[in-house]
Design a protein around this motif. Structure first.
Motif, PDB file in Angstrom:
ATOM      1  N   VAL A  79       0.836  -1.212   0.000  1.00 36.14           N
ATOM      2  CA  VAL A  79       0.000   0.000   0.000  1.00 36.14           C
ATOM      3  C   VAL A  79       0.866   1.256   0.000  1.00 36.14           C
ATOM      4  O   VAL A  79       0.514   2.268  -0.615  1.00 36.14           O
ATOM      5  CB  VAL A  79      -0.952  -0.024   1.217  1.00 36.14           C
ATOM      6  CG1 VAL A  79      -1.622   1.331   1.419  1.00 36.14           C
ATOM      7  CG2 VAL A  79      -2.013  -1.106   1.034  1.00 36.14           C
ATOM      8  N   SER A  80       2.011   1.200   0.669  1.00 32.60           N
ATOM      9  CA  SER A  80       2.879   2.382   0.756  1.00 32.60           C
ATOM     10  C   SER A  80       3.470   2.778  -0.592  1.00 32.60           C
ATOM     11  O   SER A  80       3.999   3.878  -0.738  1.00 32.60           O
ATOM     12  CB  SER A  80       4.005   2.135   1.759  1.00 32.60           C
ATOM     13  OG  SER A  80       4.845   1.070   1.323  1.00 32.60           O
ATOM     14  N   THR A  81       3.381   1.900  -1.593  1.00 31.75           N
ATOM     15  CA  THR A  81       3.937   2.204  -2.914  1.00 31.75           C
ATOM     16  C   THR A  81       2.885   2.707  -3.902  1.00 31.75           C
ATOM     17  O   THR A  81       3.224   3.045  -5.032  1.00 31.75           O
ATOM     18  CB  THR A  81       4.604   0.957  -3.518  1.00 31.75           C
ATOM     19  OG1 THR A  81       3.609  -0.041  -3.793  1.00 31.75           O
ATOM     20  CG2 THR A  81       5.635   0.376  -2.562  1.00 31.75           C
ATOM     21  N   LEU A  82       1.639   2.767  -3.489  1.00 26.43           N
ATOM     22  CA  LEU A  82       0.566   3.067  -4.436  1.00 26.43           C
ATOM     23  C   LEU A  82       0.596   4.499  -4.948  1.00 26.43           C
ATOM     24  O   LEU A  82       0.021   4.787  -5.997  1.00 26.43           O
ATOM     25  CB  LEU A  82      -0.805   2.787  -3.784  1.00 26.43           C
ATOM     26  CG  LEU A  82      -1.114   1.321  -3.508  1.00 26.43           C
ATOM     27  CD1 LEU A  82      -2.484   1.180  -2.864  1.00 26.43           C
ATOM     28  CD2 LEU A  82      -1.046   0.497  -4.792  1.00 26.43           C
ATOM     29  N   THR A  83       1.224   5.424  -4.206  1.00 26.58           N
ATOM     30  CA  THR A  83       1.269   6.810  -4.669  1.00 26.58           C
ATOM     31  C   THR A  83       2.430   7.064  -5.624  1.00 26.58           C
ATOM     32  O   THR A  83       2.585   8.182  -6.114  1.00 26.58           O
ATOM     33  CB  THR A  83       1.403   7.775  -3.475  1.00 26.58           C
ATOM     34  OG1 THR A  83       2.561   7.440  -2.717  1.00 26.58           O
ATOM     35  CG2 THR A  83       0.170   7.703  -2.585  1.00 26.58           C
ATOM     36  N   GLU A  84       3.235   6.041  -5.898  1.00 22.68           N
ATOM     37  CA  GLU A  84       4.312   6.204  -6.859  1.00 22.68           C
ATOM     38  C   GLU A  84       3.723   6.294  -8.269  1.00 22.68           C
ATOM     39  O   GLU A  84       2.705   5.663  -8.571  1.00 22.68           O
ATOM     40  CB  GLU A  84       5.289   5.029  -6.789  1.00 22.68           C
ATOM     41  CG  GLU A  84       6.018   4.918  -5.463  1.00 22.68           C
ATOM     42  CD  GLU A  84       6.936   3.717  -5.413  1.00 22.68           C
ATOM     43  OE1 GLU A  84       7.067   3.051  -6.465  1.00 22.68           O
ATOM     44  OE2 GLU A  84       7.511   3.448  -4.347  1.00 22.68           O
ATOM     45  N   PRO A  85       4.338   7.090  -9.142  1.00 24.40           N
ATOM     46  CA  PRO A  85       3.801   7.243 -10.495  1.00 24.40           C
ATOM     47  C   PRO A  85       3.738   5.922 -11.244  1.00 24.40           C
ATOM     48  O   PRO A  85       4.643   5.095 -11.144  1.00 24.40           O
ATOM     49  CB  PRO A  85       4.797   8.200 -11.162  1.00 24.40           C
ATOM     50  CG  PRO A  85       5.448   8.924 -10.037  1.00 24.40           C
ATOM     51  CD  PRO A  85       5.502   7.946  -8.898  1.00 24.40           C
ATOM     52  N   PHE A  86       2.638   5.719 -11.949  1.00 25.91           N
ATOM     53  CA  PHE A  86       2.414   4.570 -12.824  1.00 25.91           C
ATOM     54  C   PHE A  86       2.365   3.251 -12.057  1.00 25.91           C
ATOM     55  O   PHE A  86       2.620   2.191 -12.611  1.00 25.91           O
ATOM     56  CB  PHE A  86       3.485   4.491 -13.920  1.00 25.91           C
ATOM     57  CG  PHE A  86       3.589   5.753 -14.713  1.00 25.91           C
ATOM     58  CD1 PHE A  86       2.624   6.091 -15.643  1.00 25.91           C
ATOM     59  CD2 PHE A  86       4.647   6.629 -14.510  1.00 25.91           C
ATOM     60  CE1 PHE A  86       2.712   7.262 -16.358  1.00 25.91           C
ATOM     61  CE2 PHE A  86       4.742   7.810 -15.224  1.00 25.91           C
ATOM     62  CZ  PHE A  86       3.774   8.132 -16.155  1.00 25.91           C
ATOM     63  N   ARG A  87       2.054   3.352 -10.756  1.00 30.12           N
ATOM     64  CA  ARG A  87       1.868   2.145  -9.957  1.00 30.12           C
ATOM     65  C   ARG A  87       0.377   1.856  -9.877  1.00 30.12           C
ATOM     66  O   ARG A  87      -0.400   2.705  -9.446  1.00 30.12           O
ATOM     67  CB  ARG A  87       2.423   2.345  -8.550  1.00 30.12           C
ATOM     68  CG  ARG A  87       2.324   1.101  -7.662  1.00 30.12           C
ATOM     69  CD  ARG A  87       3.414   0.116  -7.990  1.00 30.12           C
ATOM     70  NE  ARG A  87       3.352  -1.061  -7.145  1.00 30.12           N
ATOM     71  CZ  ARG A  87       4.328  -1.946  -7.045  1.00 30.12           C
ATOM     72  NH1 ARG A  87       5.446  -1.773  -7.725  1.00 30.12           N
ATOM     73  NH2 ARG A  87       4.205  -3.003  -6.288  1.00 30.12           N
TER      74      ARG A  87
ATOM     75  N   THR B 239      -0.984   9.419  -7.506  1.00 25.80           N
ATOM     76  CA  THR B 239       0.113  10.386  -7.580  1.00 25.80           C
ATOM     77  C   THR B 239      -0.437  11.800  -7.654  1.00 25.80           C
ATOM     78  O   THR B 239       0.055  12.725  -6.988  1.00 25.80           O
ATOM     79  CB  THR B 239       0.993  10.100  -8.808  1.00 25.80           C
ATOM     80  OG1 THR B 239       1.479   8.757  -8.746  1.00 25.80           O
ATOM     81  CG2 THR B 239       2.174  11.060  -8.844  1.00 25.80           C
ATOM     82  N   ILE B 240      -1.474  11.984  -8.462  1.00 22.30           N
ATOM     83  CA  ILE B 240      -2.122  13.292  -8.558  1.00 22.30           C
ATOM     84  C   ILE B 240      -2.775  13.660  -7.226  1.00 22.30           C
ATOM     85  O   ILE B 240      -2.698  14.803  -6.773  1.00 22.30           O
ATOM     86  CB  ILE B 240      -3.155  13.283  -9.703  1.00 22.30           C
ATOM     87  CG1 ILE B 240      -2.434  13.156 -11.047  1.00 22.30           C
ATOM     88  CG2 ILE B 240      -4.011  14.537  -9.678  1.00 22.30           C
ATOM     89  CD1 ILE B 240      -3.374  13.004 -12.232  1.00 22.30           C
ATOM     90  N   VAL B 241      -3.413  12.684  -6.582  1.00 25.60           N
ATOM     91  CA  VAL B 241      -4.026  12.939  -5.272  1.00 25.60           C
ATOM     92  C   VAL B 241      -2.978  13.391  -4.266  1.00 25.60           C
ATOM     93  O   VAL B 241      -3.191  14.356  -3.511  1.00 25.60           O
ATOM     94  CB  VAL B 241      -4.752  11.668  -4.775  1.00 25.60           C
ATOM     95  CG1 VAL B 241      -5.160  11.827  -3.309  1.00 25.60           C
ATOM     96  CG2 VAL B 241      -5.967  11.384  -5.636  1.00 25.60           C
TER      97      VAL B 241
END
Length: 351
Positions: free
Chosen positions: A293-301, A319-321
């Motif tokens: 879950v901690s990686t979900l804000t990375e681009p294109f994930r 990422t936009i959020v």
């Protein structure tokens, strides 16, 4: 003049000024308290004129001695005082040349130079991480943009080599690929505008944005068999209505798409505290680890490990959020639910 020369001259000047003041006070004392009459005999006051002449003759060498001591001592002290500044300057030069891995690591007491060096090291650490993130983002964006272009080129080459192929099917495929490229480009533009932070701030009610986003995405939810619910209270914030609506829409869209195959639910709530307001989006879905879950804000994930489907998005939603939340001085928190799915909380300053 260099700062070292200025400090040296300042130190010597103050030392000379102190010496002149001290000699002036001694001179005044002698004039006031030394008897004018007196003879130069044992047990009697010495002749005042003789004492004054002796004092004057000794004052010159004393001032010269103070000047030499002031210049030498000032030069040494200035060198010691400016040594940390020299290290900071060298680190700045290296950073200007593109070397962001260098750190000052200044030792010693926690004085002004140490605070400046620590602040500079912190800035370099953040800047290095930001540059690395931008490079990864540029590489990923290039790859994502290249994919639809490569697919389009392949489809066109196949159509050229096989004139008997159904052109209607080719047009449909090209339309899908082109639409995906447009979606990706628009997402990149939104991300760029949000990252710049150049927008006017207006009063915004997050509860109204939540209702608008859920109404817009209700057909998508119904088509995927997802129950969409909203609840909450008046949540006044201060920011860009357009960007905050984009944030809310992205969260609700992700919650609908990354859900159970059937019978899933999405709950969108808002709340207000004394100093902050919250927007919470919860959904059902697969069980996820906190590390993932901690990686979900990375681009294109993507939450489905980059599995593509019709509504998979372009991998920039969270990422936009995260970016929009940051430019509004808020915090984004993502929790995996024990029963599966996610709980995402956006906390913003109250408007």
């Amino acid at each position: 003049m260099s700062a070292r020369v200025k400090l040296t001259l300042s130190y010597a000047g103050f030392l000379m000024l102190g010496g002149v003041v001290l000699l002036a006070l001694v001179w005044i004392y002698l004039l006031r308290f030394l008897p004018n009459g007196g003879m130069d005999r044992p047990g009697m006051w010495p002749n005042r004129g003789l004492v004054l002449r002796t004092f004057v003759s000794a004052a010159g060498p004393m001032l010269l001695f103070l000047l030499v001591i002031g210049l030498l001592g000032g030069w040494v002290l200035a060198d010691r005082m400016l040594a940390p500044l020299s290290r900071i300057t060298e680190a700045t030069r290296l950073a200007a040349k593109g070397s962001l891995s260098h750190r000052i690591n200044l030792e010693g007491n926690q004085d002004e130079f140490r605070e400046l060096a620590d602040a500079f090291d912190t800035m370099l650490t953040r800047l290095e991480a930001h540059v690395a993130e931008q490079r990864r983002f540029a590489a990923n964006a290039s790859h994502e943009l290249r994919t639809p272009l490569a697919i389009s080129q392949t489809l066109l080459e196949v159509a050229r080599n096989d004139p008997t192929q159904d052109h209607a099917e080719l047009v449909d495929r090209l339309h899908v690929v082109n639409a995906r490229a447009i979606d990706l480009t628009e997402a990149l533009l939104v991300l760029s505008r949000a990252d710049q932070g150049s927008f006017s701030r207006e009063p915004v009610d997050l509860s109204l944005l939540a209702e608008e986003a859920t109404e817009t995405l209700l057909p998508l939810a119904e088509g995927r068999g997802v129950t969409l619910e909203t609840a909450g209270e008046f949540a006044p914030a201060l920011g860009s209505p357009t960007l905050l609506l984009q944030l809310t829409t992205n969260l609700v869209h992700n919650a609908i798409v990354h859900n159970l195959p059937a019978g899933g639910t999405v709950l969108v709530t808002t709340g207000a505290g004394q100093d902050t307001v919250e927007l919470t989006v919860e959904n059902t879905g697969a069980e996820l680890s906190q590390r993932f879950v901690s990686t979900l804000t990375e681009p294109f994930r993507r939450g489905t490990e980059r599995i593509r489907h019709d509504q998979a998005g372009v991998g920039l939603g969270l990422t936009i959020v995260r970016t929009i939340t940051g430019v509004h001085d808020g915090t984004l928190t993502i929790f995996p639910r024990s029963a599966g799915g996610l709980r995402i909380v956006v906390t913003l300053p109250r408007g």
